[in-house]
Scaffold this motif. Sequence first.
Motif, PDB file in Angstrom:
ATOM      1  N   TRP A   1     -24.402  31.971  10.095  1.00 17.33           N
ATOM      2  CA  TRP A   1     -24.578  30.504  10.040  1.00 17.33           C
ATOM      3  C   TRP A   1     -23.284  29.877  10.540  1.00 17.33           C
ATOM      4  CZ3 TRP A   1     -27.112  27.991   5.126  1.00 17.33           C
ATOM      5  CH2 TRP A   1     -27.281  26.619   5.341  1.00 17.33           C
ATOM      6  N   ARG A   2     -23.411  29.099  11.619  1.00 20.61           N
ATOM      7  CA  ARG A   2     -22.226  28.464  12.216  1.00 20.61           C
ATOM      8  C   ARG A   2     -22.122  27.031  11.700  1.00 20.61           C
ATOM      9  NH1 ARG A   2     -21.301  26.624  17.884  1.00 20.61           N
ATOM     10  NH2 ARG A   2     -19.121  27.017  18.391  1.00 20.61           N
ATOM     11  N   ILE A   3     -21.014  26.743  11.043  1.00 17.26           N
ATOM     12  CA  ILE A   3     -20.859  25.427  10.400  1.00 17.26           C
ATOM     13  C   ILE A   3     -19.642  24.715  10.981  1.00 17.26           C
ATOM     14  CG2 ILE A   3     -20.501  24.269   8.172  1.00 17.26           C
ATOM     15  CD1 ILE A   3     -21.646  26.850   6.878  1.00 17.26           C
ATOM     16  N   PRO A   4     -19.797  23.446  11.385  1.00 20.89           N
ATOM     17  CA  PRO A   4     -18.633  22.741  11.930  1.00 20.89           C
ATOM     18  C   PRO A   4     -17.570  22.492  10.866  1.00 20.89           C
ATOM     19  CG  PRO A   4     -20.515  21.260  11.768  1.00 20.89           C
ATOM     20  CD  PRO A   4     -21.002  22.619  11.387  1.00 20.89           C
TER      21      PRO A   4
END
Lengths: 284, 393
Positions: free
Chosen positions: A248-251
């Motif tokens: 999961w790529r989270i800013p």
Amino acid sequence: MGLMVLSIWCISAFSNTDGSAPQVSPTNKEISNPSVMGCLLSLHYDHGDSYFYNHSGLSDPEFNDVLNLDILSGDSCDGIIYDIEMFGLSSLTRYLIGEGSHRQLFTSMLFDNQPETAKFHEHSCVGILIERLPAGVFADHFQLQHLVDHNVFLGAYVHGDRNLELPSALSNGSIVEVHTNIRSDADKLVVRLPLHARYPPIDSSGYANITIGRPDVFMRCRQKGSKGGYFSWFFIDMGSFSKSIVTWRIPSGYEAHAWVVTTVTFLSALVCSVLIILSSLYFM
Amino acid sequence: MDLGRMLCFSVILRLLLLLYGEWQDSHMEVRYTDVDYLVFSDAAALVSAARSPFERSTYRYSPILAFLLVPNSIVHRSWGKLLFSAADLFVGVFIYRILKERCVPEKSRLWCVAAWLFNPFTFTIGTRGNCEPIVCAVVLWIIICLMNGKVFQAAFWYGLVVHFRIYPIIYALPFVIVLNTKNVGTSRKPILSQWAPLQNIPRERSSSKVSRASLLSHNISCAWVSLRTIITKDAVFFGFFSGSVFFTWTALFFHLYGWDFLNEALLYHLTRTDPRHNFSIYFYHIYLRHQQGFSVLEKLASFLPQLMVQLCLVLRFARDLPFCLLLQTVAFVSFNKVITAQYFVWFFCLLPLVLPWSRMKIKWKGLLCISIWMGSQVHWLMWAYLLEFKENV
């Protein structure tokens, strides 16, 4: 009957950083056969809490020891199911549904033996999915309870860090346990677990990658019409499904922006407050 | 339209919204009900089972709220929403009464009441289950008590409401100042400025010959006089009695629920910093620095503008109590380290009390102001939406 203790769980879900694309995880055709754990009277696995009572963080080797010692040691009983191949899984599919900080972790497990060719339909079973979540994501136990109230899950429990507000840097991991009914004619077990991202630590890249490893799966079955409170418990090893890890790529905030933001924030507050004071004093 | 009809229409509107909320909650994934209402309800269920409301995580309110909502688990789960909506209607009645006592004509009074009762923001707040209308109603009732010289009653409700929600503590100084000898006539009622038709208000700014320097010195000397005459019998009684009420409730619940109560309901609000996206100008600074913690200097620097502005507004405008409270609340919310949309209700209930004195016409300057306020919120919320739901920032 002797004690049946499993010593699986050797592969650490968290140590594996073989990141897959966030939306799709490939399906592996290997078959995972279940192992009999034994009979337990308990309907609910609640050792997560006892683990977190003694440990501040989620460490896989330590948690595996707890599982081995405390859970995987059920004695046999009358009516224990030995014909366990019917509960084997042939595939595991995992991916995240949705965008942003609030998503669903989709897990689909296909049974290897189709119900029409096996005695699957003669049993009533409950699937128990145990997710080990790192500090960056959490499951809202109130939201899960809402889903239980609406019969989406039979039961749902969160162990460990249940705080819904803290950022990732000030949080610990958690264990989520979801109980779901398996219909007699079902050919797969599907769970959609709502998850939420915590605000990640600041980073020079502007993003943080959160990796969620493969789940642990138990099944609790008994033959239809059997009397007594005992269930046969099986553990299904997911180790053979090597590509089941979700990323999961989270800013995140940029480290380099910190001093600029701090300066602008405090200057704005100061200038605005001085303007308010001056206009108050000159107000007619 | 008279006040009675307006209230009837408001009751029907709120009942319809309550019914709609029930429908949406049971048929749609996204609830109409505020998530805090579920927290209140859980806490109320715990209280009715003779347990601590603080066993419910994120319950950070006075236990009084949980006790008020006990019928949620006995009568109906919407009891609390009815209670909050009733408080919301009381706010409308109190606005009418305050303006009447300040001799505002009937037509203007009704427009001001409508500005509260038919504000989409406020009528959804109560029906979604937010407790702020109770606080608003009590604050307005305190103003009514002070206008009528009922210092004892005002002090009781003030002590209670500060225990209930803390933020009205910022009103302590203006309440005490308005009770000083200069403002209390022979009837012991504080003299609040009466309404006058707009054309009769002297255009001081345009006609005045006084220089800016003399205006400044005049305002500072007024503030000094306010401060010097602050200690009166009424003011001391108000401070002592409201303080006693506050500490009695606090001590009672500390005795019942211990440090859980003190930490969650009181200390949490005093030290709260939220790194997640909210309306506060400080949120992003807090997020970028949360890993390393905050120095005493940083804490002071963020508190200083708040303190300076509050002191200045109180000393300058305390003699016009409703106007002062409105300015204080807007400033307090603006400089707070955490701002959520429900905080806006704190000043929405005070805005109608000053509207009759405003020279601003709704067409077009008023509409422009409303548009700028709403536009800035939509702009802020757009980034929040992209961050939370799209990760496209």
